[in-house]
Write an enzyme that holds these catalytic residues in place. Structure first.
Site, PDB file in Angstrom:
ATOM      1  N   ASP A  97       0.826  -1.212   0.000  1.00 16.55           N
ATOM      2  CA  ASP A  97       0.000   0.000   0.000  1.00 16.55           C
ATOM      3  C   ASP A  97       0.864   1.268   0.000  1.00 16.55           C
ATOM      4  OD1 ASP A  97      -2.335   1.456   0.022  1.00 16.55           O
ATOM      5  OD2 ASP A  97      -2.655   1.262   2.184  1.00 16.55           O
ATOM      6  N   ASN A 107     -10.327  -2.842  -6.842  1.00 12.28           N
ATOM      7  CA  ASN A 107      -9.524  -1.949  -7.694  1.00 12.28           C
ATOM      8  C   ASN A 107     -10.132  -1.732  -9.080  1.00 12.28           C
ATOM      9  OD1 ASN A 107      -6.313  -3.066  -6.341  1.00 12.28           O
ATOM     10  ND2 ASN A 107      -7.564  -1.315  -5.763  1.00 12.28           N
TER      11      ASN A 107
HETATM   12  C1  FPP Z   1      -1.932   0.120  -3.500  1.00 10.63           C
HETATM   13  O1  FPP Z   1      -1.467   1.444  -3.482  1.00 10.63           O
HETATM   14  C2  FPP Z   1      -1.311  -0.618  -4.581  1.00 10.63           C
HETATM   15  C3  FPP Z   1      -1.982  -1.132  -5.651  1.00 10.63           C
HETATM   16  C4  FPP Z   1      -3.441  -1.009  -5.814  1.00 10.63           C
HETATM   17  C5  FPP Z   1      -1.292  -1.820  -6.741  1.00 10.63           C
HETATM   18  C6  FPP Z   1      -0.078  -2.602  -6.375  1.00 10.63           C
HETATM   19  C7  FPP Z   1       0.718  -2.738  -7.589  1.00 10.63           C
HETATM   20  C8  FPP Z   1       2.051  -2.647  -7.661  1.00 10.63           C
HETATM   21  C9  FPP Z   1       2.960  -2.546  -6.521  1.00 10.63           C
HETATM   22  C10 FPP Z   1       2.594  -2.625  -9.032  1.00 10.63           C
HETATM   23  C11 FPP Z   1       3.509  -3.678  -9.398  1.00 10.63           C
HETATM   24  C12 FPP Z   1       3.111  -5.027  -8.957  1.00 10.63           C
HETATM   25  C13 FPP Z   1       3.500  -6.101  -9.647  1.00 10.63           C
HETATM   26  C14 FPP Z   1       3.224  -7.455  -9.117  1.00 10.63           C
HETATM   27  C15 FPP Z   1       4.194  -5.967 -10.919  1.00 10.63           C
HETATM   28  P1  FPP Z   1      -2.512   2.629  -3.660  1.00 10.63           P
HETATM   29  O2  FPP Z   1      -2.536   2.989  -5.089  1.00 10.63           O
HETATM   30  O3  FPP Z   1      -3.839   2.236  -3.076  1.00 10.63           O
HETATM   31  O4  FPP Z   1      -1.829   3.731  -2.799  1.00 10.63           O
HETATM   32  P2  FPP Z   1      -2.546   4.901  -1.951  1.00 10.63           P
HETATM   33  O5  FPP Z   1      -3.349   4.229  -0.873  1.00 10.63           O
HETATM   34  O6  FPP Z   1      -1.394   5.673  -1.412  1.00 10.63           O
HETATM   35  O7  FPP Z   1      -3.392   5.681  -2.921  1.00 10.63           O
END
Ligand code: FPP
Length: 252
Positions: free
Chosen positions: A31, A79
């Site tokens: 996260d 998502n």
């Molecule tokens: C949450 O951060 C993260 C995600 C929804 C996506 C996770 C994906 C990756 C780390 C990309 C690469 C992964 C692979 C396996 C290639 P958020 O966007 O919810 O962050 P925030 O809460 O700060 O908005």
């Protein structure tokens, strides 16, 4: 009969140590990508791109530490409600990640697995993933499990649906539905439950991740945003885990 010999239906991981060991299975809620991007004045997708670098670092650190199963929450069922541009960017990143890292998977003999409603992913992503999974399927030492279009409630619902169909077909009696029989209908029933769940960016939530499997996991929350998470952060989590005493509902 002593208290300790009372049999219980709770599924335990065979050989799971109560304290002091390296976790066999680590699950991570990655996260903070969006917040990282905002902090650096960059678009959200840059946070995910930097997050992919953290994935590579953690894969190395987990292998080094002797962790056999690493499950990463890469895309949840929730998502799908994000802006299309972000979803498209994440799907592109996922394809690129698989294409760029397959050599490393072979070099380190890591099997790639996917859990989730993968049928909802774009066809091209499904094909790339299926190819990489097939080509790494013979490795048995370490596994990288990506949770994609994954939701804990969705997984439990899917398992219930599969069991109900088997009852209807006369293959099972309602009385056959025990905890262990139910667990056999989850997405990857051969994988032991996580010993440790790490969540980055300081949030104390489960966010619909592995609801069934995390019943006895130790939780470790760090304020580090996922794109900043590197080997040293993983090692800190390993150290914290080693100091925990796990009782699984038992007494000392
Ligand atoms: C949450 O951060 C993260 C995600 C929804 C996506 C996770 C994906 C990756 C780390 C990309 C690469 C992964 C692979 C396996 C290639 P958020 O966007 O919810 O962050 P925030 O809460 O700060 O908005």
């Amino acid at each position: 009969m002593t208290k300790r010999s009372v049999s219980t239906e709770v599924k335990r991981n065979d050989g799971r140590a109560k304290h002091g060991n390296t976790p066999r299975h680590v699950a991570i809620i990655m996260d903070g990508n969006g917040r990282w991007a905002e902090k650096h004045g960059l678009p959200r997708i840059s946070g995910h791109e930097e997050g992919a670098k953290a994935v590579r670092a953690v894969l190395r650190a987990a292998k080094e530490a002797g962790v056999k199963y690493l499950t990463l929450y890469a895309f949840s069922v929730e998502n799908w409600s994000r802006p299309k541009s972000e979803i498209d960017g994440l799907m592109r990143l996922l394809r690129r990640f698989v294409q760029k890292n397959e050599d490393d998977l072979h070099k380190n003999q890591i099997r790639l697995r996917i859990i989730g409603r993968t049928e909802d992913l774009p066809e091209a992503v499904q094909q790339d993933l299926a190819g990489a999974m097939e080509r790494t399927a013979h490795y048995s030492d370490s596994q990288l499990i990506l949770a994609l279009s994954y939701g804990g409630r969705a997984e439990i619902t899917d398992a219930a649906r599969r069991m109900a169909a088997r009852v209807k077909a006369g293959e099972l009696e309602p009385g056959d539905i025990t905890e262990s029989a139910f667990a056999e209908h989850l997405y990857a029933p051969d994988i032991p439950d996580p010993d440790l769940m790490i969540r980055t960016s300081g949030e104390y939530r489960l966010s619909n991740f592995l609801l069934w499997q995390l019943s006895y996991a130790e939780f470790y929350v760090t304020d580090v945003l996922w794109p900043d998470f590197r080997e040293a952060d993983f090692q800190k989590a390993m150290k914290a885990y080693a100091e925990r005493e796990r009782r699984f509902g038992d007494v000392r």
